[in-house]
Scaffold this motif. Structure first.
Motif, PDB file in Angstrom:
ATOM      1  N   TYR A 148       0.831  -1.205   0.000  1.00  0.00           N
ATOM      2  CA  TYR A 148       0.000   0.000   0.000  1.00  0.00           C
ATOM      3  C   TYR A 148       0.869   1.261   0.000  1.00  0.00           C
ATOM      4  O   TYR A 148       0.644   2.180  -0.777  1.00  0.00           O
ATOM      5  CB  TYR A 148      -0.941  -0.008   1.202  1.00  0.00           C
ATOM      6  CG  TYR A 148      -1.843   1.190   1.276  1.00  0.00           C
ATOM      7  CD1 TYR A 148      -2.947   1.298   0.438  1.00  0.00           C
ATOM      8  CD2 TYR A 148      -1.600   2.218   2.179  1.00  0.00           C
ATOM      9  CE1 TYR A 148      -3.786   2.393   0.499  1.00  0.00           C
ATOM     10  CE2 TYR A 148      -2.430   3.325   2.238  1.00  0.00           C
ATOM     11  CZ  TYR A 148      -3.522   3.406   1.402  1.00  0.00           C
ATOM     12  OH  TYR A 148      -4.346   4.495   1.462  1.00  0.00           O
ATOM     13  N   TYR A 149       1.867   1.320   0.871  1.00  0.00           N
ATOM     14  CA  TYR A 149       2.706   2.520   0.996  1.00  0.00           C
ATOM     15  C   TYR A 149       3.849   2.579  -0.011  1.00  0.00           C
ATOM     16  O   TYR A 149       4.190   3.641  -0.506  1.00  0.00           O
ATOM     17  CB  TYR A 149       3.297   2.625   2.406  1.00  0.00           C
ATOM     18  CG  TYR A 149       2.313   3.101   3.432  1.00  0.00           C
ATOM     19  CD1 TYR A 149       1.718   4.349   3.342  1.00  0.00           C
ATOM     20  CD2 TYR A 149       1.960   2.298   4.507  1.00  0.00           C
ATOM     21  CE1 TYR A 149       0.799   4.786   4.271  1.00  0.00           C
ATOM     22  CE2 TYR A 149       1.042   2.722   5.449  1.00  0.00           C
ATOM     23  CZ  TYR A 149       0.471   3.969   5.323  1.00  0.00           C
ATOM     24  OH  TYR A 149      -0.435   4.386   6.249  1.00  0.00           O
ATOM     25  N   THR A 190      11.016  -3.564   2.429  1.00  0.00           N
ATOM     26  CA  THR A 190      10.476  -3.760   3.762  1.00  0.00           C
ATOM     27  C   THR A 190       9.965  -2.433   4.327  1.00  0.00           C
ATOM     28  O   THR A 190      10.504  -1.372   4.043  1.00  0.00           O
ATOM     29  CB  THR A 190      11.539  -4.344   4.716  1.00  0.00           C
ATOM     30  OG1 THR A 190      12.650  -3.455   4.762  1.00  0.00           O
ATOM     31  CG2 THR A 190      11.977  -5.707   4.264  1.00  0.00           C
ATOM     32  N   LEU A 191       8.936  -2.534   5.108  1.00  0.00           N
ATOM     33  CA  LEU A 191       8.342  -1.377   5.771  1.00  0.00           C
ATOM     34  C   LEU A 191       8.679  -1.488   7.253  1.00  0.00           C
ATOM     35  O   LEU A 191       8.284  -2.442   7.919  1.00  0.00           O
ATOM     36  CB  LEU A 191       6.830  -1.374   5.553  1.00  0.00           C
ATOM     37  CG  LEU A 191       6.049  -0.180   6.071  1.00  0.00           C
ATOM     38  CD1 LEU A 191       6.472   1.087   5.331  1.00  0.00           C
ATOM     39  CD2 LEU A 191       4.559  -0.405   5.886  1.00  0.00           C
ATOM     40  N   LEU A 237       4.998   4.508  11.382  1.00  0.00           N
ATOM     41  CA  LEU A 237       4.584   5.623  12.245  1.00  0.00           C
ATOM     42  C   LEU A 237       4.551   6.941  11.483  1.00  0.00           C
ATOM     43  O   LEU A 237       3.650   7.755  11.673  1.00  0.00           O
ATOM     44  CB  LEU A 237       5.529   5.747  13.435  1.00  0.00           C
ATOM     45  CG  LEU A 237       5.404   4.662  14.510  1.00  0.00           C
ATOM     46  CD1 LEU A 237       6.558   4.788  15.509  1.00  0.00           C
ATOM     47  CD2 LEU A 237       4.080   4.761  15.212  1.00  0.00           C
ATOM     48  N   LEU A 238       5.517   7.157  10.601  1.00  0.00           N
ATOM     49  CA  LEU A 238       5.581   8.407   9.837  1.00  0.00           C
ATOM     50  C   LEU A 238       4.452   8.499   8.802  1.00  0.00           C
ATOM     51  O   LEU A 238       4.013   9.585   8.477  1.00  0.00           O
ATOM     52  CB  LEU A 238       6.932   8.543   9.138  1.00  0.00           C
ATOM     53  CG  LEU A 238       8.135   8.725  10.058  1.00  0.00           C
ATOM     54  CD1 LEU A 238       9.422   8.715   9.237  1.00  0.00           C
ATOM     55  CD2 LEU A 238       8.006  10.023  10.836  1.00  0.00           C
TER      56      LEU A 238
END
Length: 85
Positions: free
Chosen positions: A67-68, A75-76, A82-83
């Motif tokens: 999604y991001y 890797t997230l 948090l950001l």
């Protein structure tokens, strides 16, 4: 590292919402009625996260990394999550 999430919120905790406004942001919307009479409307947010709304809860499932970041190859991290929240 974060990837797949499954968030479920009881419908009585959601507060006031308009189904039309939620569905307008979703793709591939479908409606199902199960044998017990429960109705579920589901669709995809950005082609990745599955959003389902039933008589009893609101559910979001899918990959946060996809999604991001647009893919599952990167890797997230917790800090990135948090950001982006």
């Amino acid at each position: 590292m974060y990837d797949t999430i499954h968030l479920r919120l009881p419908i009585d905790r959601v507060g006031e919402f308009h189904l039309d406004s939620i569905c307008s942001g979703l793709d591939r919307i479908s409606e199902h009625t199960y044998y017990n009479g429960q109705n579920i409307i589901s669709g995809r947010l950005s082609g990745n996260l599955r959003v389902s709304i039933s008589d009893s809860n609101l559910s979001i499932k899918g990959s946060l990394a996809k999604y991001y970041l647009g893919n599952n190859f990167e890797t997230l991290t917790q800090i990135q999550t948090l950001l982006n929240a």
